[in-house]
Design a protein around this motif. Structure first.
Motif, PDB file in Angstrom:
ATOM      1  N   LYS A 212       0.861  -1.186   0.000  1.00  0.00           N
ATOM      2  CA  LYS A 212       0.000   0.000   0.000  1.00  0.00           C
ATOM      3  C   LYS A 212       0.893   1.231   0.000  1.00  0.00           C
ATOM      4  CE  LYS A 212      -3.915  -2.131   2.406  1.00  0.00           C
ATOM      5  NZ  LYS A 212      -4.832  -2.035   3.575  1.00  0.00           N
ATOM      6  N   LEU A 213       0.798   2.011  -1.072  1.00  0.00           N
ATOM      7  CA  LEU A 213       1.542   3.254  -1.156  1.00  0.00           C
ATOM      8  C   LEU A 213       0.758   4.370  -0.478  1.00  0.00           C
ATOM      9  CD1 LEU A 213       2.799   3.036  -4.857  1.00  0.00           C
ATOM     10  CD2 LEU A 213       4.095   2.574  -2.785  1.00  0.00           C
ATOM     11  N   PRO A 214       1.421   5.480  -0.120  1.00  0.00           N
ATOM     12  CA  PRO A 214       0.683   6.598   0.482  1.00  0.00           C
ATOM     13  C   PRO A 214      -0.403   7.112  -0.444  1.00  0.00           C
ATOM     14  CG  PRO A 214       3.067   6.844   0.780  1.00  0.00           C
ATOM     15  CD  PRO A 214       2.867   5.688  -0.139  1.00  0.00           C
ATOM     16  N   GLU A 215      -1.495   7.633   0.182  1.00  0.00           N
ATOM     17  CA  GLU A 215      -2.624   8.093  -0.622  1.00  0.00           C
ATOM     18  C   GLU A 215      -2.228   9.271  -1.507  1.00  0.00           C
ATOM     19  OE1 GLU A 215      -5.785   8.920   2.009  1.00  0.00           O
ATOM     20  OE2 GLU A 215      -6.071   6.827   2.626  1.00  0.00           O
ATOM     21  N   ARG A 216      -1.417  10.162  -0.942  1.00  0.00           N
ATOM     22  CA  ARG A 216      -0.930  11.255  -1.758  1.00  0.00           C
ATOM     23  C   ARG A 216       0.120  10.745  -2.749  1.00  0.00           C
ATOM     24  NH1 ARG A 216      -0.189  16.190   2.650  1.00  0.00           N
ATOM     25  NH2 ARG A 216      -2.358  16.203   3.400  1.00  0.00           N
ATOM     26  N   GLN A 217       0.574  11.666  -3.573  1.00  0.00           N
ATOM     27  CA  GLN A 217       1.558  11.258  -4.582  1.00  0.00           C
ATOM     28  C   GLN A 217       2.835  10.802  -3.891  1.00  0.00           C
ATOM     29  OE1 GLN A 217       2.544  14.307  -7.382  1.00  0.00           O
ATOM     30  NE2 GLN A 217       3.222  12.867  -8.933  1.00  0.00           N
ATOM     31  N   PRO A 218       3.198   9.520  -4.013  1.00  0.00           N
ATOM     32  CA  PRO A 218       4.380   9.030  -3.277  1.00  0.00           C
ATOM     33  C   PRO A 218       5.664   9.560  -3.908  1.00  0.00           C
ATOM     34  CG  PRO A 218       3.510   7.305  -4.675  1.00  0.00           C
ATOM     35  CD  PRO A 218       2.552   8.456  -4.796  1.00  0.00           C
ATOM     36  N   GLU A 219       6.661   9.734  -3.054  1.00  0.00           N
ATOM     37  CA  GLU A 219       7.971  10.186  -3.498  1.00  0.00           C
ATOM     38  C   GLU A 219       8.980   9.053  -3.298  1.00  0.00           C
ATOM     39  OE1 GLU A 219       9.010  13.738  -1.484  1.00  0.00           O
ATOM     40  OE2 GLU A 219       7.791  15.026  -2.772  1.00  0.00           O
ATOM     41  N   PHE A 222      16.719   7.363  -3.981  1.00  0.00           N
ATOM     42  CA  PHE A 222      17.782   6.386  -3.777  1.00  0.00           C
ATOM     43  C   PHE A 222      18.600   6.780  -2.550  1.00  0.00           C
ATOM     44  CE2 PHE A 222      16.950   5.554  -8.255  1.00  0.00           C
ATOM     45  CZ  PHE A 222      16.946   4.179  -8.258  1.00  0.00           C
ATOM     46  N   TYR A 223      18.956   5.763  -1.750  1.00  0.00           N
ATOM     47  CA  TYR A 223      19.701   5.991  -0.509  1.00  0.00           C
ATOM     48  C   TYR A 223      20.903   5.039  -0.456  1.00  0.00           C
ATOM     49  CZ  TYR A 223      21.001   4.987   4.309  1.00  0.00           C
ATOM     50  OH  TYR A 223      21.712   4.733   5.444  1.00  0.00           O
ATOM     51  N   TYR A 224      22.037   5.564   0.004  1.00  0.00           N
ATOM     52  CA  TYR A 224      23.202   4.724   0.270  1.00  0.00           C
ATOM     53  C   TYR A 224      24.054   5.412   1.329  1.00  0.00           C
ATOM     54  CZ  TYR A 224      25.489   7.987  -2.995  1.00  0.00           C
ATOM     55  OH  TYR A 224      25.953   9.105  -3.624  1.00  0.00           O
ATOM     56  N   GLY A 228      29.904   5.992   6.261  1.00  0.00           N
ATOM     57  CA  GLY A 228      29.123   6.331   7.439  1.00  0.00           C
ATOM     58  C   GLY A 228      28.225   7.530   7.274  1.00  0.00           C
ATOM     59  N   ASN A 229      28.206   8.174   6.107  1.00  0.00           N
ATOM     60  CA  ASN A 229      27.354   9.329   5.850  1.00  0.00           C
ATOM     61  C   ASN A 229      26.192   8.901   4.966  1.00  0.00           C
ATOM     62  OD1 ASN A 229      29.177  11.714   6.866  1.00  0.00           O
ATOM     63  ND2 ASN A 229      30.505  10.342   5.714  1.00  0.00           N
ATOM     64  N   ASP A 230      24.974   9.213   5.377  1.00  0.00           N
ATOM     65  CA  ASP A 230      23.776   8.871   4.617  1.00  0.00           C
ATOM     66  C   ASP A 230      23.625   9.841   3.454  1.00  0.00           C
ATOM     67  OD1 ASP A 230      23.345   6.888   6.407  1.00  0.00           O
ATOM     68  OD2 ASP A 230      21.949   8.044   7.647  1.00  0.00           O
ATOM     69  N   VAL A 231      23.435   9.302   2.260  1.00  0.00           N
ATOM     70  CA  VAL A 231      23.313  10.098   1.041  1.00  0.00           C
ATOM     71  C   VAL A 231      22.004   9.733   0.360  1.00  0.00           C
ATOM     72  CG1 VAL A 231      24.395  10.780  -1.135  1.00  0.00           C
ATOM     73  CG2 VAL A 231      25.816  10.105   0.804  1.00  0.00           C
ATOM     74  N   THR A 232      21.213  10.722  -0.011  1.00  0.00           N
ATOM     75  CA  THR A 232      19.980  10.515  -0.775  1.00  0.00           C
ATOM     76  C   THR A 232      19.981  11.479  -1.945  1.00  0.00           C
ATOM     77  OG1 THR A 232      18.759  12.081   0.617  1.00  0.00           O
ATOM     78  CG2 THR A 232      18.689   9.756   1.245  1.00  0.00           C
ATOM     79  N   ASN A 233      19.324  11.072  -3.039  1.00  0.00           N
ATOM     80  CA  ASN A 233      19.211  11.972  -4.177  1.00  0.00           C
ATOM     81  C   ASN A 233      17.873  12.691  -4.120  1.00  0.00           C
ATOM     82  OD1 ASN A 233      17.552   9.853  -4.791  1.00  0.00           O
ATOM     83  ND2 ASN A 233      17.995   9.912  -6.982  1.00  0.00           N
ATOM     84  N   GLU A 234      17.661  13.558  -5.100  1.00  0.00           N
ATOM     85  CA  GLU A 234      16.396  14.289  -5.151  1.00  0.00           C
ATOM     86  C   GLU A 234      15.241  13.322  -5.396  1.00  0.00           C
ATOM     87  OE1 GLU A 234      15.822  17.416  -4.509  1.00  0.00           O
ATOM     88  OE2 GLU A 234      17.938  17.779  -4.066  1.00  0.00           O
ATOM     89  N   PRO A 235      14.136  13.439  -4.626  1.00  0.00           N
ATOM     90  CA  PRO A 235      13.014  12.497  -4.813  1.00  0.00           C
ATOM     91  C   PRO A 235      12.322  12.693  -6.148  1.00  0.00           C
ATOM     92  CG  PRO A 235      12.430  14.217  -3.245  1.00  0.00           C
ATOM     93  CD  PRO A 235      13.888  14.400  -3.540  1.00  0.00           C
ATOM     94  N   PHE A 236      11.733  11.619  -6.650  1.00  0.00           N
ATOM     95  CA  PHE A 236      10.960  11.641  -7.883  1.00  0.00           C
ATOM     96  C   PHE A 236       9.685  10.844  -7.655  1.00  0.00           C
ATOM     97  CE2 PHE A 236      13.974   8.197  -7.956  1.00  0.00           C
ATOM     98  CZ  PHE A 236      13.235   7.101  -8.359  1.00  0.00           C
ATOM     99  N   CYS A 275      13.981   3.700  -1.999  1.00  0.00           N
ATOM    100  CA  CYS A 275      13.134   3.856  -0.815  1.00  0.00           C
ATOM    101  C   CYS A 275      11.885   4.642  -1.164  1.00  0.00           C
ATOM    102  CB  CYS A 275      13.893   4.558   0.312  1.00  0.00           C
ATOM    103  SG  CYS A 275      15.383   3.695   0.829  1.00  0.00           S
ATOM    104  N   CYS A 276      10.827   4.324  -0.421  1.00  0.00           N
ATOM    105  CA  CYS A 276       9.581   5.099  -0.427  1.00  0.00           C
ATOM    106  C   CYS A 276       9.270   5.386   1.035  1.00  0.00           C
ATOM    107  CB  CYS A 276       8.456   4.331  -1.107  1.00  0.00           C
ATOM    108  SG  CYS A 276       6.873   5.228  -1.094  1.00  0.00           S
ATOM    109  N   GLY A 277       9.553   6.605   1.469  1.00  0.00           N
ATOM    110  CA  GLY A 277       9.427   6.888   2.895  1.00  0.00           C
ATOM    111  C   GLY A 277      10.544   6.189   3.654  1.00  0.00           C
TER     112      GLY A 277
END
Length: 982
Positions: A212-219, A222-224, A228-236, A275-277
């Protein structure tokens, strides 16, 4: 407290081999050992019936900690797992628990341990394991540090200096703004590690139908984790056409090549999650161990790179029921990992101003061009491919440069009446520029030729995409003097099973270069033409790439023609149709591209300096083809050939031809539009039918999927029921086995007691037979004595008769009478002795018959007793064991009382028998009394034997009990008395 060297110990667990395992050819076996919260594992081995692990696992501790663990009985638990190399799933098939107290410092032979809670019920799997305590050799050489020595086989040189791969962790250096890996005294070099997430494909495969995805538009993002530093890109938001800005994250590292190699081998994989959320939809592992290999010195000359399209795997493949898709349909992510020395880095190094909490920097200025390069390379190498050549870095720089020119430059193309523009001249070594170059001087080598290269992208046909596209072709070739992309316009609609001619797809390039360098460049670098779908509602989509091998034109036939300056020139033309391969996936064909290329050689460029002006940027619209912008300065003036009448007449004729061609093409286009409308309507009709059929199939597949899930749930439930039933059956089987063993033991005890009783009976009969034989010998001796006496009397009588023969007759007569009486008496005694002898013989015969009868009866009784004992064994055991202790005591007391009364009665009978024996005078009375006493004694003896057997048959008493011993004593006394009476 200072620990001595001998106080440091190693607990070494040797996992040697296994046996009684089933054969599973596509599976691997691994043993994980856990002690004091630390877990070690063996290398995976093949799942055979006798797997060979041959691995030693060791834990460090001191003697005090060992003593505490032994007091607390800390176990060493070995768990055996089955690995599936395809899905990376792990199944626990059993475990072994080792007792630490059994470990000794002296070497012991390994033992076979059965797997507890074994999942292979039909196999009694066992593993040979040895446990031993060893002195820590590392502690014995405390304070000793080896000098630089060659590394051992399979270990990095950093390990020889006392480094443990597990102890190498990145430490943030706030002063220098970098991460330090390894000891500070060895970290003398600076490196830059960059990770770029460029593109992604087929991401919709990772979303299961049950999620079940979120009711609103899900974002989605990518995470890695990078050092030891958490890196994420711009959501799509769009998984089908993921559109996100590629980002490069760079980290500055201070270390050495050897230490960095050990660290990358220990941290062998970089995990990138979609990732989604806060939920991970899938992950991909990029191996880092291949960046730096043993003896790798490439990093000193140029960066080392790992890049490619990596498959994303859901977190639980079995749960999502994700089928095994081909590589072109599997979800992938394009990643580039670059490691380089800081001196070679194109990225600005991080400095102390970035702050200690921000050791990484996302570099976005040079990643767009890199994205296109990765997408082009992914079609040829969808799997993980290592690239580390300097050519790739040059291509990346040119792509970045092309992105800079994309917004600020426009390339003029050929209209329907001929070429209208050309790119500016750029010899080898000169870079393109959008600034005015009216006063720019370009140095041209003396051996350079003036070349004009033209390309005409004619048509697209054989489209294999399932939807109509608005086609745009795009390409760039920096060797021609500009890295700016060339695009066809306007977009044309292309459908399946049709050929579309591309408008304004002709472009020509004038440049100067050496022929050898031109040939080498054409052979080495193909021209990549990208096929784009321009959508009004979303961003442009790259569909595929066509590779044009420009070296083919060099092998075509040369034709001569007269140049504009009156010089003789050479022209080579080549036509071909190539396949457009998909940019995403395995590189399948999606269309065919027809093109024509022409190469014109205008000869040597004599002037070494060429002044380029604004007027030389482009030529007029009426020109038939491009003229070289790098015009050599002629020392003398020639008349302009375009001013002649012949040229004007030829120009008018060519213009009339082109006008007629345009009219004819317009008529063809009108007819084509009519046919295309008919085809479009038919296509829409069939498309609606196809969509209805697809919806119907989707509904059917949904129902089938629900039925399949229900069936799987039922099967899972049934499997659990079967497992519980098998467990219960195993428990009942064990109980029945124990009951059977117990009953068998009881039966064996009963048989043993019966055998002992029979042996005792046989011994009694043997004693009886022995007594009878002694009586027989005694009677025989008496008979012999009587016969001897008779002979002596006969001799005496004969002597007396001889003596009396001389006496007178009366005296003789009286003597005869006396002798007659004596003779009668002797005859009577002889007859009595004969009768006694006959009686004893009869008694002996009867005793032998009685003995045979007793033997037969005892055998029958033994057989009947065994049968009866088998039938009544359970009943007798329950009856006598269920009786209370009080009742048993009463029964024993009553039996003792009965035995006492019986003994008193027997004593009275014995006294009466003695009185009767004393009173008897004559032999007839003695015989009758002895017979009566013998009969009474036989009855009494039979009753005693029967009572003793009855007590023994109950199973409560044995021969050692007091009551049974007393009865045995009375039986022996009765037998002795009966023998005496006889």
């Amino acid at each position: 407290m200072v620990l001595r060297a001998t106080d440091r110990l190693l607990i070494v667990v040797s996992v040697l081999e296994g046996r009684y395992f089933p054969k599973r050819p596509k599976r691997l076996l691994i043993v994980e050992a856990k002690f004091d919260g630390e877990q070690l594992a063996t290398d995976p081995v093949e799942h055979t019936d006798q797997p060979e692990f041959a691995t030693e696992l060791a834990w460090e501790l001191d003697r005090k900690a060992l003593h505490q663990h032994r007091l607390q009985r800390t176990p060493i638990k070995l768990q055996c797992f089955v690995l599936d190399p395809v899905s990376s799933s792990k199944e626990n098939i059993g475990y072994i628990v080792l007792d630490l107290r059994a470990a000794q410092e002296k070497k012991q032979a390994p033992k076979w341990y059965p797997l507890l809670n074994n999942k292979y019920i039909k196999f009694k799997s066992e593993i040979q394991v040895g446990v031993v305590l060893e002195t820590d050799s590392k502690a014995l050489v405390d304070g000793f540090k080896a000098k630089e020595a060659p590394p051992r086989e399979g270990k990095a040189s950093a390990l020889l200096s006392g480094l443990d791969p597990k102890s190498i962790v990145p430490v943030l250096n706030k002063e220098e703004g970098c991460h330090q890996i390894g000891p500070a005294e060895h970290c003398r070099d600076y490196f830059v590690l960059s990770v770029t997430v460029a593109f992604a494909t087929q991401l919709e495969q990772l979303v299961p139908t049950t999620m079940k995805l979120p009711e609103r538009q899900p974002e989605f993002f990518f995470y890695y984790s990078l050092l030891g530093n958490d890196v994420t890109n711009e959501p799509f938001t769009d998984l089908i056409n993921p559109n996100f800005e590629p980002e490069r994250a760079s980290v500055r590292i201070r270390s050495t090549v050897d230490v960095l190699q050990v660290y990358l081998c220990a941290q062998s994989k970089l995990q990138i999650h979609l990732c989604c959320g806060d939920q991970s939809l899938g992950s991909s592992e990029i191996p880092l161990s291949g960046l730096l290999k043993k003896g790798n010195v490439e990093i000193d000359q140029h960066p080392v790179v790992i890049e490619g399209a990596f498959v994303l795997v859901p977190p639980n493949r079995a749960k999502h029921k994700l089928p095994q898709l081909p590589l072109d349909m599997a979800p992938t992510v394009g990643v580039s990992v670059i490691l380089q020395r800081e001196s070679l880095s194109l990225v600005v190094p991080l400095n102390a101003s970035t702050g200690p909490n921000q050791p990484q920097e996302k570099v976005l200025s040079a990643t767009k061009g890199k994205t296109e390069t990765l997408q082009q390379r992914s079609q040829n190498a969808p799997s993980q491919v290592n690239h580390s050549s300097s050519t790739q870095d040059e291509a990346t720089e040119s792509d970045v440069e092309s992105l800079k020119f994309e917004k600020g430059m426009k390339v003029k193309k050929k209209a329907d009446n001929g070429p209208v523009g050309a790119c500016q001249p750029n010899p080898v070594g000169a870079s393109s520029s959008s600034e005015p170059v009216s006063a720019q001087k370009i140095l041209i080598p003396a051996a350079s030729h003036h070349f004009c290269f033209s390309i005409d992208l004619r048509s697209i046909r054989g489209l294999e995409v399932g939807f109509p596209i608005n086609c745009i072709l795009r390409y760039s070739y920096p060797f021609f003097g500009s890295a700016a992309p060339i695009m066809t316009s306007p977009p044309v609609e292309v459908r399946k099973n049709m050929e579309v001619f591309l408008p304004q797809s002709y472009c020509a390039f004038d440049f100067a270069t050496i022929p050898h360098q031109l040939q080498d460049t054409f052979l080495r670098l193909p021209l990549l033409v990208e096929l784009w779908h321009k959508d009004k509602t979303s961003k442009d989509l790259l569909l595929g790439v066509a590779r044009l091998q420009l070296s083919n034109v060099l092998a075509s036939e040369k034709t001569r023609f007269l140049g504009g300056n009156g010089k003789q020139c050479w022209r080579q033309t080549y036509n071909e149709t190539v396949s457009v391969t998909a940019a995403q996936g395995s590189g399948s064909r999606i269309a065919d591209l027809s093109y024509a290329i022409t190469l014109e050689d205008h000869g040597l460029v004599k002037t070494q300096e060429v002044l380029v002006s604004d007027s030389s940027q482009c030529v007029g619209a009426g020109q038939q083809r491009h003229v070289p912008h790098a015009q050599p300065r002629a020392p003398e003036k020639h008349p302009e050939p375009r001013e002649t009448l012949e040229y004007k007449a030829a120009l008018e004729l060519e213009m009339w031809k082109e006008m007629q061609e345009d009219i004819f093409e317009n008529q063809l286009k009108k007819k084509e539009m009519v046919h295309m409308q008919v085809l479009a309507e038919e296509w829409k009709k069939r498309e609606r039918e196809r969509e209805a059929l697809v919806k119907k199939k989707v509904a059917e597949y949904t129902v089938l999927e629900e039925q399949l899930q229900k069936t799987l749930r039922d099967l899972d439930k049934r499997e659990r029921q079967l497992f519980s039933a098998e467990s219960e059956l195993q428990t009942v089987k064990k109980e029945l086995q124990a009951e059977h063993e117990r009953k068998l033991q009881e039966l064996q005890d009963s048989v043993r007691r019966a055998r002992e009783e029979c042996a005792h009976q046989v011994e009694l009969e043997r004693s009886k037979i022995k007594q009878l034989e002694e009586d027989k010998l005694r009677l025989q001796q008496q008979l012999n004595e009587a016969e001897n006496k008779h002979k002596i009397l006969e001799k005496e009588f004969q002597q007396y008769k001889d003596q009396q023969s001389s006496k007178p007759e009366i005296k003789l007569q009286s003597e005869i009478n006396l002798l007659t009486l004596e003779k009668v008496e002797l005859e009577r005694k002889l007859e009595s002795a004969t009768k006694s002898k006959l009686h004893y013989k009869q008694q002996w015969t009867r005793a032998l018959k009685e003995l045979a009868r007793i033997k037969q009866r005892e055998q029958e009784n033994a057989v009947a007793h065994l049968k009866k004992q088998q039938q009544e064994l359970e009943h007798m055991r329950l009856r006598y064991l269920a009786a209370e202790e009080k009742e048993l005591e009463k029964t024993d007391r009553q039996e003792l009382e009965d035995i006492r009364n019986e003994l008193n009665r027997l004593k009275q009978q014995e006294e009466e028998r003695k009185q009767l024996q004393d009173v008897g005078d004559n032999s007839a009375g003695r015989v009758s009394n002895s017979r009566k006493l013998n009969e009474n004694m036989d009855d009494y003896l039979s009753r005693l034997i029967e009572e003793r057997d009855t007590l023994l048959r109950t199973g409560v008493y044995n021969h050692e009990d007091h009551i049974v011993s007393e009865l045995d004593r009375q039986i022996r006394e009765a037998i002795a008395k009966r023998n005496i009476t006889k």
